[in-house]
Design a protein around this motif. Structure first.
Motif, PDB file in Angstrom:
ATOM      1  N   ALA A 161     -23.415  12.927  -2.340  1.00 17.73           N
ATOM      2  CA  ALA A 161     -23.497  11.655  -1.622  1.00 17.73           C
ATOM      3  C   ALA A 161     -23.264  11.811  -0.131  1.00 17.73           C
ATOM      4  O   ALA A 161     -23.461  10.855   0.633  1.00 17.73           O
ATOM      5  CB  ALA A 161     -22.499  10.652  -2.195  1.00 17.73           C
ATOM      6  N   GLY A 162     -22.798  12.990   0.312  1.00 18.20           N
ATOM      7  CA  GLY A 162     -22.649  13.242   1.742  1.00 18.20           C
ATOM      8  C   GLY A 162     -21.679  12.329   2.460  1.00 18.20           C
ATOM      9  O   GLY A 162     -21.775  12.133   3.671  1.00 18.20           O
ATOM     10  N   VAL A 170     -23.758   9.116  -9.062  1.00 18.45           N
ATOM     11  CA  VAL A 170     -23.852   9.540 -10.454  1.00 18.45           C
ATOM     12  C   VAL A 170     -25.105   8.956 -11.106  1.00 18.45           C
ATOM     13  O   VAL A 170     -25.456   7.799 -10.878  1.00 18.45           O
ATOM     14  CB  VAL A 170     -22.594   9.163 -11.270  1.00 18.45           C
ATOM     15  CG1 VAL A 170     -21.386   9.920 -10.752  1.00 18.45           C
ATOM     16  CG2 VAL A 170     -22.333   7.673 -11.242  1.00 18.45           C
ATOM     17  N   HIS A 171     -25.759   9.790 -11.892  1.00 19.48           N
ATOM     18  CA  HIS A 171     -26.981   9.419 -12.610  1.00 19.48           C
ATOM     19  C   HIS A 171     -26.675   9.518 -14.105  1.00 19.48           C
ATOM     20  O   HIS A 171     -26.322  10.595 -14.601  1.00 19.48           O
ATOM     21  CB  HIS A 171     -28.102  10.381 -12.228  1.00 19.48           C
ATOM     22  CG  HIS A 171     -29.414  10.065 -12.866  1.00 19.48           C
ATOM     23  ND1 HIS A 171     -30.352  11.030 -13.155  1.00 19.48           N
ATOM     24  CD2 HIS A 171     -29.958   8.892 -13.282  1.00 19.48           C
ATOM     25  CE1 HIS A 171     -31.421  10.470 -13.711  1.00 19.48           C
ATOM     26  NE2 HIS A 171     -31.200   9.174 -13.796  1.00 19.48           N
ATOM     27  N   ILE A 172     -26.766   8.405 -14.794  1.00 22.71           N
ATOM     28  CA  ILE A 172     -26.466   8.343 -16.223  1.00 22.71           C
ATOM     29  C   ILE A 172     -27.758   8.077 -16.988  1.00 22.71           C
ATOM     30  O   ILE A 172     -28.493   7.145 -16.665  1.00 22.71           O
ATOM     31  CB  ILE A 172     -25.447   7.223 -16.526  1.00 22.71           C
ATOM     32  CG1 ILE A 172     -24.146   7.447 -15.743  1.00 22.71           C
ATOM     33  CG2 ILE A 172     -25.152   7.135 -18.028  1.00 22.71           C
ATOM     34  CD1 ILE A 172     -23.209   6.252 -15.762  1.00 22.71           C
ATOM     35  N   ALA A 203     -31.747   9.424  -3.939  1.00 26.89           N
ATOM     36  CA  ALA A 203     -31.529   8.824  -5.251  1.00 26.89           C
ATOM     37  C   ALA A 203     -32.636   9.236  -6.211  1.00 26.89           C
ATOM     38  O   ALA A 203     -33.813   9.241  -5.841  1.00 26.89           O
ATOM     39  CB  ALA A 203     -31.486   7.310  -5.135  1.00 26.89           C
ATOM     40  N   PRO A 204     -32.282   9.575  -7.445  1.00 24.19           N
ATOM     41  CA  PRO A 204     -33.315   9.828  -8.453  1.00 24.19           C
ATOM     42  C   PRO A 204     -33.881   8.512  -8.975  1.00 24.19           C
ATOM     43  O   PRO A 204     -33.317   7.444  -8.725  1.00 24.19           O
ATOM     44  CB  PRO A 204     -32.537  10.563  -9.551  1.00 24.19           C
ATOM     45  CG  PRO A 204     -31.153  10.023  -9.441  1.00 24.19           C
ATOM     46  CD  PRO A 204     -30.921   9.746  -7.976  1.00 24.19           C
ATOM     47  N   GLU A 205     -34.969   8.590  -9.675  1.00 24.86           N
ATOM     48  CA  GLU A 205     -35.530   7.388 -10.283  1.00 24.86           C
ATOM     49  C   GLU A 205     -34.571   6.861 -11.347  1.00 24.86           C
ATOM     50  O   GLU A 205     -33.915   7.630 -12.038  1.00 24.86           O
ATOM     51  CB  GLU A 205     -36.894   7.686 -10.904  1.00 24.86           C
ATOM     52  CG  GLU A 205     -37.972   7.997  -9.874  1.00 24.86           C
ATOM     53  CD  GLU A 205     -39.344   8.160 -10.518  1.00 24.86           C
ATOM     54  OE1 GLU A 205     -39.436   7.962 -11.750  1.00 24.86           O
ATOM     55  OE2 GLU A 205     -40.297   8.491  -9.791  1.00 24.86           O
ATOM     56  N   TRP A 418     -32.146   6.677   1.477  1.00 24.42           N
ATOM     57  CA  TRP A 418     -31.617   7.190   0.205  1.00 24.42           C
ATOM     58  C   TRP A 418     -32.269   6.476  -0.971  1.00 24.42           C
ATOM     59  O   TRP A 418     -32.653   7.105  -1.955  1.00 24.42           O
ATOM     60  CB  TRP A 418     -30.099   6.997   0.167  1.00 24.42           C
ATOM     61  CG  TRP A 418     -29.479   7.452  -1.126  1.00 24.42           C
ATOM     62  CD1 TRP A 418     -29.159   8.739  -1.468  1.00 24.42           C
ATOM     63  CD2 TRP A 418     -29.122   6.642  -2.240  1.00 24.42           C
ATOM     64  NE1 TRP A 418     -28.623   8.761  -2.738  1.00 24.42           N
ATOM     65  CE2 TRP A 418     -28.586   7.493  -3.237  1.00 24.42           C
ATOM     66  CE3 TRP A 418     -29.194   5.268  -2.504  1.00 24.42           C
ATOM     67  CZ2 TRP A 418     -28.127   7.021  -4.468  1.00 24.42           C
ATOM     68  CZ3 TRP A 418     -28.740   4.796  -3.727  1.00 24.42           C
ATOM     69  CH2 TRP A 418     -28.215   5.663  -4.692  1.00 24.42           C
ATOM     70  N   TYR A 419     -32.423   5.178  -0.853  1.00 21.87           N
ATOM     71  CA  TYR A 419     -33.035   4.368  -1.911  1.00 21.87           C
ATOM     72  C   TYR A 419     -34.470   4.820  -2.179  1.00 21.87           C
ATOM     73  O   TYR A 419     -34.907   4.910  -3.323  1.00 21.87           O
ATOM     74  CB  TYR A 419     -32.997   2.902  -1.464  1.00 21.87           C
ATOM     75  CG  TYR A 419     -33.422   1.883  -2.494  1.00 21.87           C
ATOM     76  CD1 TYR A 419     -32.478   1.272  -3.304  1.00 21.87           C
ATOM     77  CD2 TYR A 419     -34.746   1.502  -2.629  1.00 21.87           C
ATOM     78  CE1 TYR A 419     -32.841   0.303  -4.238  1.00 21.87           C
ATOM     79  CE2 TYR A 419     -35.136   0.544  -3.549  1.00 21.87           C
ATOM     80  CZ  TYR A 419     -34.179  -0.055  -4.351  1.00 21.87           C
ATOM     81  OH  TYR A 419     -34.543  -1.000  -5.270  1.00 21.87           O
TER      82      TYR A 419
END
Length: 463
Positions: A161-162, A170-172, A203-205, A418-419
């Motif tokens: 996150a820098g 976090v990606h769940i 950010a990942p999808e 980021w988004y």
């Protein structure tokens, strides 16, 4: 699946988000409330869920408003596993122990007043033993971009996150009744191009995205001009014969400032023997933790560190841990840079230095971070002519500088970067921001015809 919000929903502190996936309950962060209002009452209140029912706590980073109520969570029955990066674990231990000490001091002061007036005595929010108990629940350590299976149907991945050392989004990914959904919680996102740590990874999808927007309504000053402003503010103060007081957050901001001051001194822009005091036991310990976690450094700082150069060392730097040493600093009438916590001047040793220097026209106060509504820092920044410190009205005659480029938070453009321009989550939740900050991002999402919510504390959503 259901998500609910129990902090940093309509404000910027107390981050705490609850995710129900089948029979599993996941908490993302469990922070303390800060700022104005009846904060003691807010922090002592029920969480809005049963702590004993939480299976996993995913901790994004070690700032107090993200980890500060973990000992209380354990005290009230949490028996699950806490997952975070190694650096976050070490920093969180430091932050929570410091918080326990402050809570004990606050309770003592309140109880002295209560005894005089016959009022009910106050218990501290939690004690040192509660922090040690909480540390027993820190389990698997996350490495950036490496998935961890929480259980057969839930996987989590931490990304950089820098923001501060070890910070993560976090990606769940989860499956419930054959339906697969993914969630991203931003935690706090950092400024790009920071001197020590890496910039945030994008950010990942995801189907659901929970994003902070502390500075969603504004842009920061650029870093290089801000470094120049800091140098000029210090030189101006030295020329006027006073002290430069810098209210400093112990995590990241203190280390960033030491890094920049070292560069300025090495470049001959500041006197080589400039007395610099880091008057913060927590910041001193945090700096030692930084040295132990060079895996979090960016390429430039990593090379400096590997070459044997300490990026946080100055020729005339004084670490003051003991109270007596801190008190001695107040005998210095001019020519010193004094960095002390807290960054919002809401407590800590900086309040003593402000009491001794704020009334002096030859001194300066240099704010280099966010100041929440209701804090002493915000009152000074907003132009108060006098402020009350330790029951005494102090005139504000010192020169006040506000330098925005050092923020550890992403600004409007960086949040959107980021988004992602192509990001199409089914739903975005905007958290960790005051109304203006959330609206700054909400406006863009409306223009993109994206679905979003601005939850308040206690809101529940079925997914």
């Amino acid at each position: 699946m259901e998500i609910s919000f129990h902090g940093a929903a309509g404000g910027v502190t107390g981050s705490c988000h609850h995710l129900q996936i089948g029979e599993r309950q996941i908490l993302v962060d469990c922070g303390i409330f800060q700022g104005e209002g009846d904060i003691a009452k807010e922090n002592a209140a029920d969480f809005g869920f049963s702590p004993k029912d939480i299976d996993y706590l995913l901790l994004t980073h070690a700032h107090l408003d993200h980890c500060g109520r973990i000992p209380l969570l354990v005290k009230r029955g949490f028996r699950g596993e806490i997952l975070c990066t190694a650096a976050t674990r070490d920093l969180a231990r430091l932050v929570m122990l410091d918080s326990a000490g402050l809570a004990a001091e606050e309770a003592k002061r309140a109880n002295r007043r209560a005894s005089r007036h016959g009022d009910e005595l106050q218990e501290p929010l939690y004690e040192v033993q509660d922090v040690l108990d909480a540390m027993d629940h820190f389990g698997r350590l996350a490495k950036y971009d490496e998935p961890i299976d929480l259980c057969p149907d839930i996987t989590v991945r931490f990304g950089d996150a820098g923001h501060i050392l070890g910070s993560a989004w976090v990606h769940i990914e989860a499956v419930e009744s054959g339906k697969r959904q993914s969630f991203v919680f931003s935690g706090d996102l950092g400024n790009a191009g920071k001197p020590i740590i890496r910039s945030p990874s994008p950010a990942p999808e995801a189907d659901v995205l929970v994003m902070e927007c502390t500075y969603g309504d504004r842009l920061h000053k650029a870093m290089q001009p801000s470094i120049g402003e800091l140098r000029d503010a210090i030189l101006d103060t030295l020329e006027r014969g006073g002290n430069a007081i810098i209210p400093t957050f112990a995590l990241e901001r203190a280390q960033d400032l030491l890094y920049f001051l070292r560069e300025m001194i090495e470049a001959g822009e500041l006197p080589k023997q400039l007395p610099v005091f880091l008057d913060s036991p927590m910041a001193i310990s945090a700096t030692e933790i930084f040295r132990r976690h060079s895996e979090c450094f960016n390429a430039t700082t990593g090379k400096i560190f590997q070459s044997g150069v300490d990026p946080f060392a100055l020729p005339n730097l004084h670490f003051t841990r003991e109270t007596a040493e801190s008190m001695q600093i107040n005998l210095i009438k001019g020519g010193a840079v004094i960095m002390a916590g807290s960054g919002m001047a809401s407590g800590g040793r900086v309040t003593h230095h402000l009491k001794h220097n704020l009334w002096r026209a030859d001194s300066s106060v240099i704010f280099v971070g966010y100041a929440a509504q209701g804090t002493l820092a915000r009152r000074i920044i907003d132009g108060a002519k006098t402020v009350r410190i330790f029951g005494e009205e102090i005139q504000v005659r010192a020169k006040v500088h506000t330098i925005g480029g050092f923020s550890a938070h992403a600004d409007h453009d960086e949040l959107l970067h980021w988004y992602g321009a192509e990001q199409r989550p089914a739903t975005t939740f905007l958290v960790h921001g005051e109304d203006n900050g959330r609206e700054g991002i909400a406006k863009v999402l409306r223009e993109r015809n994206l679905r979003y919510h601005c939850p308040v504390i206690g809101d529940h959503y079925s997914l």
